[in-house]
Design a protein around this motif. Structure first.
Motif, PDB file in Angstrom:
ATOM      1  N   THR A 103      -1.884  -0.835 -13.155  1.00 42.63           N
ATOM      2  CA  THR A 103      -2.537  -0.441 -11.860  1.00 42.63           C
ATOM      3  C   THR A 103      -1.780  -0.757 -10.694  1.00 42.63           C
ATOM      4  OG1 THR A 103      -3.537  -2.576 -11.806  1.00 42.63           O
ATOM      5  CG2 THR A 103      -4.749  -0.693 -12.899  1.00 42.63           C
ATOM      6  N   GLY A 104      -0.667  -1.661 -10.771  1.00 47.19           N
ATOM      7  CA  GLY A 104       0.116  -1.946  -9.601  1.00 47.19           C
ATOM      8  C   GLY A 104      -0.364  -2.989  -9.079  1.00 47.19           C
ATOM      9  N   LEU A 105       0.527  -3.717  -8.167  1.00 46.60           N
ATOM     10  CA  LEU A 105       0.336  -5.074  -7.529  1.00 46.60           C
ATOM     11  C   LEU A 105       0.183  -4.895  -6.105  1.00 46.60           C
ATOM     12  CD1 LEU A 105       0.802  -8.154  -8.132  1.00 46.60           C
ATOM     13  CD2 LEU A 105       3.122  -7.896  -7.216  1.00 46.60           C
ATOM     14  N   GLU A 106      -1.191  -5.280  -5.766  1.00 44.07           N
ATOM     15  CA  GLU A 106      -1.538  -5.098  -4.506  1.00 44.07           C
ATOM     16  C   GLU A 106      -1.271  -6.167  -3.464  1.00 44.07           C
ATOM     17  OE1 GLU A 106      -5.632  -4.533  -4.385  1.00 44.07           O
ATOM     18  OE2 GLU A 106      -5.650  -2.745  -5.659  1.00 44.07           O
ATOM     19  N   ALA A 107      -0.925  -7.394  -4.078  1.00 45.28           N
ATOM     20  CA  ALA A 107      -0.612  -8.485  -3.016  1.00 45.28           C
ATOM     21  C   ALA A 107      -0.009  -9.772  -3.717  1.00 45.28           C
ATOM     22  CB  ALA A 107      -1.853  -9.007  -2.282  1.00 45.28           C
ATOM     23  N   ILE A 108       0.711 -10.519  -3.139  1.00 49.82           N
ATOM     24  CA  ILE A 108       1.430 -11.706  -3.762  1.00 49.82           C
ATOM     25  C   ILE A 108       1.638 -12.869  -2.605  1.00 49.82           C
ATOM     26  CG2 ILE A 108       3.775 -10.920  -2.921  1.00 49.82           C
ATOM     27  CD1 ILE A 108       4.462 -12.211  -5.787  1.00 49.82           C
ATOM     28  N   ASN A 109       1.340 -13.964  -3.144  1.00 47.69           N
ATOM     29  CA  ASN A 109       1.541 -15.041  -2.067  1.00 47.69           C
ATOM     30  C   ASN A 109       2.727 -15.988  -2.426  1.00 47.69           C
ATOM     31  OD1 ASN A 109      -1.108 -14.900  -0.683  1.00 47.69           O
ATOM     32  ND2 ASN A 109      -2.023 -15.489  -2.580  1.00 47.69           N
ATOM     33  N   GLY A 110       3.505 -16.321  -1.420  1.00 54.75           N
ATOM     34  CA  GLY A 110       4.386 -17.234  -1.602  1.00 54.75           C
ATOM     35  C   GLY A 110       4.723 -18.274  -0.495  1.00 54.75           C
ATOM     36  N   THR A 111       5.615 -19.059  -0.821  1.00 49.55           N
ATOM     37  CA  THR A 111       5.851 -20.238   0.245  1.00 49.55           C
ATOM     38  C   THR A 111       7.094 -19.700   1.242  1.00 49.55           C
ATOM     39  OG1 THR A 111       7.362 -21.270  -1.191  1.00 49.55           O
ATOM     40  CG2 THR A 111       5.248 -22.036  -1.497  1.00 49.55           C
ATOM     41  N   ALA A 112       7.010 -20.513   2.405  1.00 50.58           N
ATOM     42  CA  ALA A 112       8.125 -20.062   3.444  1.00 50.58           C
ATOM     43  C   ALA A 112       8.598 -21.194   4.276  1.00 50.58           C
ATOM     44  CB  ALA A 112       7.576 -18.894   4.144  1.00 50.58           C
ATOM     45  N   SER A 113       9.537 -21.189   4.441  1.00 47.52           N
ATOM     46  CA  SER A 113      10.340 -22.345   5.477  1.00 47.52           C
ATOM     47  C   SER A 113      11.103 -21.469   6.573  1.00 47.52           C
ATOM     48  CB  SER A 113      11.039 -23.278   4.866  1.00 47.52           C
ATOM     49  OG  SER A 113      12.344 -22.571   4.401  1.00 47.52           O
ATOM     50  N   LEU A 114      10.879 -22.305   7.605  1.00 44.03           N
ATOM     51  CA  LEU A 114      11.710 -21.480   8.948  1.00 44.03           C
ATOM     52  C   LEU A 114      12.232 -22.389   9.658  1.00 44.03           C
ATOM     53  CD1 LEU A 114      11.462 -19.086  10.760  1.00 44.03           C
ATOM     54  CD2 LEU A 114       9.702 -19.843  11.869  1.00 44.03           C
ATOM     55  N   ASP A 137       0.867  -1.311   0.107  1.00 43.63           N
ATOM     56  CA  ASP A 137       0.085   0.031  -0.109  1.00 43.63           C
ATOM     57  C   ASP A 137       0.784   1.057  -0.006  1.00 43.63           C
ATOM     58  OD1 ASP A 137      -2.102   1.617   0.231  1.00 43.63           O
ATOM     59  OD2 ASP A 137      -2.464   1.578   2.279  1.00 43.63           O
ATOM     60  N   PRO A 138       0.970   1.955  -1.043  1.00 42.14           N
ATOM     61  CA  PRO A 138       0.045   1.841  -2.459  1.00 42.14           C
ATOM     62  C   PRO A 138       0.752   0.683  -3.066  1.00 42.14           C
ATOM     63  CG  PRO A 138       1.905   3.513  -2.696  1.00 42.14           C
ATOM     64  CD  PRO A 138       1.868   3.141  -0.911  1.00 42.14           C
ATOM     65  N   PRO A 139       0.027   0.031  -4.082  1.00 40.16           N
ATOM     66  CA  PRO A 139       0.521  -1.139  -4.905  1.00 40.16           C
ATOM     67  C   PRO A 139       1.842  -0.844  -5.577  1.00 40.16           C
ATOM     68  CG  PRO A 139      -1.981  -0.443  -5.623  1.00 40.16           C
ATOM     69  CD  PRO A 139      -1.309   0.822  -4.386  1.00 40.16           C
ATOM     70  N   LEU A 140       2.481  -1.853  -5.875  1.00 41.20           N
ATOM     71  CA  LEU A 140       3.796  -2.092  -6.152  1.00 41.20           C
ATOM     72  C   LEU A 140       3.920  -1.786  -7.740  1.00 41.20           C
ATOM     73  CD1 LEU A 140       6.021  -2.698  -4.597  1.00 41.20           C
ATOM     74  CD2 LEU A 140       6.287  -4.912  -5.398  1.00 41.20           C
ATOM     75  N   THR A 141       4.631  -0.977  -8.237  1.00 44.17           N
ATOM     76  CA  THR A 141       4.794  -0.769  -9.657  1.00 44.17           C
ATOM     77  C   THR A 141       6.190  -0.723 -10.120  1.00 44.17           C
ATOM     78  OG1 THR A 141       5.141   1.618  -9.178  1.00 44.17           O
ATOM     79  CG2 THR A 141       2.840   0.837  -9.559  1.00 44.17           C
ATOM     80  N   ASN A 142       6.288  -0.398 -11.291  1.00 41.83           N
ATOM     81  CA  ASN A 142       7.941  -0.345 -11.716  1.00 41.83           C
ATOM     82  C   ASN A 142       8.718   0.923 -11.259  1.00 41.83           C
ATOM     83  OD1 ASN A 142       7.626  -2.832 -13.109  1.00 41.83           O
ATOM     84  ND2 ASN A 142       7.079  -1.884 -14.853  1.00 41.83           N
ATOM     85  N   THR A 143       7.783   1.699 -10.582  1.00 43.60           N
ATOM     86  CA  THR A 143       8.558   3.128 -10.186  1.00 43.60           C
ATOM     87  C   THR A 143       8.698   2.833  -8.628  1.00 43.60           C
ATOM     88  OG1 THR A 143       7.397   4.258 -11.742  1.00 43.60           O
ATOM     89  CG2 THR A 143       8.278   5.507  -9.875  1.00 43.60           C
ATOM     90  N   LEU A 144       9.965   3.151  -8.360  1.00 43.70           N
ATOM     91  CA  LEU A 144      10.319   2.997  -6.899  1.00 43.70           C
ATOM     92  C   LEU A 144       9.772   4.249  -5.995  1.00 43.70           C
ATOM     93  CD1 LEU A 144      12.414   1.520  -4.883  1.00 43.70           C
ATOM     94  CD2 LEU A 144      14.093   3.775  -5.411  1.00 43.70           C
TER      95      LEU A 144
END
Length: 148
Positions: free
Chosen positions: A132-143, A15-22
């Motif tokens: 419009t930008g990327l609002e969310a992403i899901n990934g895998t994780a280990s700990l 938030d705000p969504p991810l775009t190609n602009t830093l």
């Protein structure tokens, strides 16, 4: 304290969504883990943390060396706060991103134990990043948590 959470997932929102602009973005991370431990009774845990940093869809040549903290709440009712002094981020040829964070439990259950967390995120949507930008992403994780 030996805990291995080989199966986990992380949901990250921007938030705000991810775009190609830093730009300065609030990054919220929520995780769920299935764990095994021969000595602690821990079989699952959840985690959350938020950080505000300058990010974009493009992988920076030098990832931010920002110290982050994350709290894990275990099925036993106990909690652990982990501090990661640095994170290594690598983007693979297929577009996936692998982030490896190494730190230690700085307060709570297992204080002093070392922690390694690996998160794998799929390739980002090039269309969303360019529009419009990327609002969310899901990934895998280990700990993996081990006593020092």
């Amino acid at each position: 304290m030996d805990i291995v959470c080989a199966v986990g997932s992380e949901h990250v929102t921007y938030d705000p969504p991810l775009t190609n602009t830093l730009r300065t973005t609030n990054v919220k991370n929520e995780g769920e883990f299935s764990c095994t431990s021969l000595t602690t009774g821990v079989s699952s845990g959840t985690s959350t943390f938020s950080v505000v940093r300058d990010v974009s869809c493009l992988l920076a040549l030098t990832p931010p060396n920002t110290v982050t903290s994350q709290t894990f709440v275990w099925n036993t009712g106990q909690s652990s706060t982990v501090t990661y002094p640095s994170t290594t981020v690598v983007r693979a040829a297929n577009g996936t991103t692998v982030a490896t964070a190494v730190g230690s439990i700085t307060s709570g259950y297992g204080q002093g134990s070392s922690v390694t967390k690996v998160v794998v995120q799929p390739q980002l949507s090039l269309t969303a990043c360019a529009t419009t930008g990327l609002e969310a992403i899901n990934g895998t994780a280990s700990l993996v948590i081990t006593p020092v």
